[in-house]
Design an enzyme around this catalytic site. Structure first.
Site, PDB file in Angstrom:
ATOM      1  N   GLU A  21      49.698  71.307  10.986  1.00  0.00           N
ATOM      2  CA  GLU A  21      50.209  71.675  12.308  1.00  0.00           C
ATOM      3  C   GLU A  21      51.008  70.500  12.859  1.00  0.00           C
ATOM      4  OE1 GLU A  21      47.258  73.032  15.127  1.00  0.00           O
ATOM      5  OE2 GLU A  21      48.360  72.177  16.824  1.00  0.00           O
ATOM      6  N   GLU A  42      53.418  69.190  23.833  1.00  0.00           N
ATOM      7  CA  GLU A  42      52.118  69.737  24.222  1.00  0.00           C
ATOM      8  C   GLU A  42      51.358  68.745  25.100  1.00  0.00           C
ATOM      9  OE1 GLU A  42      48.226  71.702  22.019  1.00  0.00           O
ATOM     10  OE2 GLU A  42      49.039  69.815  21.244  1.00  0.00           O
TER      11      GLU A  42
END
Length: 349
Positions: free
Chosen positions: A143, A148
């Site tokens: 990932e 974020e």
């Protein structure tokens, strides 16, 4: 193979290696954006909350038809809007707040990914926006979190998550290769010690970035067999070669984030990645009880994240993305190799 074809082959490969320009392969823009994604839809009927949200958010992800009807998505001129329900007061024990999570239909292996946003979600308690990629099964295929963070964070957190090191090998990052200060250095999603919690992985603080900017920003990620590098700029400071759609990463200076070399075999950890864009609420990050008490209890006056998010819709009016476009490039070296191989095959035939 004739002498001219040999010369063409060698010159083509030499130029590509010398400059390693990139060629535009695919664009996500106002002509096709939502059609190139699948919409993850929350399913409340199974009794398994992973079918509602794999990260346990107070959320109700809607399908494309419903999202359009509810005004959660729209193409506005040459920009795409993705937002959340900021009108309705909800039951904190019922379905979560409406939002969207979109995942690219195409899977990627290597490339240069450049995304331009004209608005980034406003920072606030309970809000968890992310622009990221991942492969199935997770975390074995990795990932990459490009953009974020959650709650009242003051910076973007660029992070990589990899599989168990005993199965796929280790992957770590070091400060000498990047501008971002390192928060944690071990990318193994299963690793934990006194300084790093499970699934924290290798995280960095991008305080130079565009976190929460109402003016948006540009993010570029170069993913090769040798490295993953990431840069960001405000829209008015974006390099001219990006604006011309002729990006040359070697001119962009030290990246904000770097992984690769001898400390991380990129191809062992990252493959078959989907591009993902979403806005979550609460969940394992923003709604973590300890984090909520530290970051948001005093600010909101609410004991937990779901109660606050359910009862204060107006606070999320600016929790939305506006996307100008996402452009995917492939290396000119690969393109040259492909084309010269075709020439060779034709000559031999």
């Amino acid at each position: 193979m004739g002498p001219f074809i040999v010369w063409f082959y060698l010159v083509g490969i030499g130029c590509a290696r010398a400059f390693n320009h990139y060629i535009l392969e695919e664009s996500y823009d106002h002509t096709n954006f939502f059609d190139k994604f699948r919409f993850f839809e929350s399913d409340y009927s199974t009794g398994n909350y992973n079918d509602v949200d794999p990260t346990s958010g107070y959320i109700n992800y809607r399908n494309q038809e419903d999202a359009a009807a509810l005004g959660l998505i729209a193409t506005q001129g040459t920009e795409m809007f993705l937002g959340v329900n900021h009108r309705d007061v909800l039951d904190p024990k019922g379905k979560g707040r409406d939002s969207v999570r979109i995942e690219s239909k195409k899977l990627y292996n290597h490339g240069l990914f450049i995304a331009e946003f004209t608005h980034l979600p406003q920072v606030g308690c309970g809000v968890w926006p992310a622009f990221w990629t991942f492969g199935d099964p997770w975390p074995v295929k990795g990932e990459m979190d490009i953009y974020e963070n959650w709650n009242l964070a003051k910076y973007n957190m660029v992070t990589l998550h990899t599989g168990n090191a005993t199965e796929v090998g280790s992957c770590t990052i070091s400060q000498e290769n990047m501008l971002n200060p390192i928060i944690t250095s071990n990318c193994d999603a299963t690793f934990q010690d006194e300084n790093q919690s499970a699934n924290q992985a290798c995280a960095t603080e991008e305080s130079r970035g565009q976190w929460g900017s109402r003016s948006g920003g540009v993010y570029a990620m170069e993913w090769t067999a040798e490295h993953i590098k990431l840069w960001s700029w405000s829209r008015d400071q974006t390099p001219a070669d990006i604006k011309r759609r002729q990006p040359i990463p070697r001119r962009w200076g030290t990246p904000h984030f770097f992984a690769g070399g001898s400390s991380c075999d990129i191809d062992s950890h990252f493959r078959d990645q989907k591009l993902v864009l979403n806005i979550d609420f609460c969940g394992v990050a923003a709604g973590n009880p300890d984090l909520w008490k530290q970051q948001c209890l005093q600010t909101t006056g609410y004991e937990n994240c779901a109660d606050y998010v359910a009862k204060n819709p107006d606070d999320f009016a600016n929790a939305f993305w506006k996307v100008k476009g996402i452009h995917v490039y492939r290396s000119a070296l690969n393109a040259t190799q492909d084309s010269t191989t075709q020439v060779f095959d034709q000559a031999e035939s």
